[in-house]
Design an enzyme around this catalytic site. Structure first.
Site, PDB file in Angstrom:
ATOM      1  NE  ARG A 103      -3.064   0.689  -0.182  1.00 52.30           N
ATOM      2  CZ  ARG A 103      -3.552   0.872  -2.180  1.00 52.30           C
ATOM      3  NH1 ARG A 103      -2.981   1.989  -2.391  1.00 52.30           N
ATOM      4  NH2 ARG A 103      -4.062  -0.642  -2.262  1.00 52.30           N
ATOM      5  CE  LYS A 139      -2.915  28.054  -5.338  1.00 51.48           C
ATOM      6  NZ  LYS A 139      -4.048  28.612  -5.806  1.00 51.48           N
ATOM      7  CE  LYS A 171      -0.059  34.656  -4.697  1.00 49.98           C
ATOM      8  NZ  LYS A 171      -0.276  34.882  -6.492  1.00 49.98           N
ATOM      9  CD  GLU A 201      -1.524  37.990  -7.998  1.00 52.45           C
ATOM     10  OE1 GLU A 201      -2.428  38.465  -7.546  1.00 52.45           O
ATOM     11  OE2 GLU A 201      -1.135  36.731  -7.280  1.00 52.45           O
ATOM     12  CG  ASP A 222      -4.183  36.145 -10.406  1.00 55.17           C
ATOM     13  OD1 ASP A 222      -4.543  34.722 -10.489  1.00 55.17           O
ATOM     14  OD2 ASP A 222      -5.438  36.379  -8.871  1.00 55.17           O
TER      15      ASP A 222
END
Length: 286
Positions: A103, A139, A171, A201, A222
């Protein structure tokens, strides 16, 4: 595609942690109860879906850590396309060890192959519509970033920054707190070393104009529609790398790539890609 495997020093702690989680306090009580201690057998991990494999070296390490006497052969290297029924790894030796390690080996290989497969599906469309490279983001699953970014490369994609320490990416919240695009970029330039790239960004074309007036290495465009992206590419005119971002999937990536951007960043290929269905089947027992 031929990829260099990740260093064992990097992946072994992850595999050991997975076994600690799976074996708990008493080990594999099912296998120990059902399978005779001296039984040996051969098995293969095979693909049950079409896709692109990755992480088989991690699966092989899992078997090796559970029992160093197991004989493991990787049959398909990372980045290889597979069809249903294709064998990708063979393992021979103690049956208890193989079943106990099954597994953990499959979890890593299925997850990473799912990322490679999802990346490949986007790359194939992007290449048909433009020059853009598909890149991943931060992410990622905590602890698995290096493995997941390796799987993206196996699928034909490229890596964005690995962490907060290898590039400056200004950002929207940085801009809001710093007092605007120009102020944020100026502070970044004063702080960053000469080897550090700076990307900002932007959500609008006026923000893009402000960024280009100051000068940056890359702009992250973006949530812009393809027509606005194309206009942004014309404004930049080769003075910086252009990166499109914002909920891009297989259905939308074609027009985004056709806009002429250099990069397309996609978060879901690492945080939400479905696994590739891989399974272990016994060949023989002795």
């Amino acid at each position: 595609m031929t990829l260099s495997p990740l260093p064992r020093l990097m992946i072994e702690p992850l595999v050991r942690a997975a076994f600690l989680e799976d074996l708990g306090r008493a080990g594999d009580i099912t296998t120990d109860a059902v399978i005779p201690a001296g039984l040996a057998f051969s098995a293969v991990i095979g693909s049950r879906q079409p896709g692109v494999v990755a992480g088989l070296d991690v699966a092989a390490l899992a078997f090796g850590l559970i029992d160093p006497t197991l004989r493991v052969e990787i049959l398909r290297g990372d980045g290889t396309a597979v069809a249903p029924g294709d064998p990708v790894l063979k393992v021979e030796g103690n049956a208890r060890a193989i079943l106990t390690g099954e597994r953990v080996a499959l979890n890593f290989a299925s997850h990473l192959s799912g990322i490679a497969t999802a990346t490949h599906s986007l790359v194939s469309v992007a290449r048909a519509h433009g020059k853009a490279q598909v890149v991943c983001t931060r992410k990622t699953t905590p602890g698995l970033r290096a493995l997941e970014k390796h799987a993206v490369k196996a699928g034909g994609g490229s890596n964005h920054r690995f962490g907060l320490d290898d590039a400056v990416l200004i950002k929207d919240n940085h801009i809001a707190v710093a007092g605007g695009v120009s102020a944020a970029i100026a502070r970044a330039k004063a702080h960053a070393g000469h080897m550090v790239k700076i990307e900002v960004e932007v959500d609008t074309l006026p923000q893009l104009d402000a960024a280009m007036a100051v000068g940056v290495d890359a702009v992250l465009l973006d949530n812009m529609d393809p027509a606005t992206l194309a206009q942004a590419v014309r404004i930049v005119n080769g003075r910086a790398l252009t990166e499109a971002s914002g909920r891009i999937n297989r259905e939308t990536i074609g027009p985004v790539a056709a806009s002429g951007v250099d990069l397309i960043s996609v978060g879901w290929i690492t945080h939400s890609a479905p696994v590739l269905d891989l399974g272990l089947d016994a060949l023989e027992a002795a």
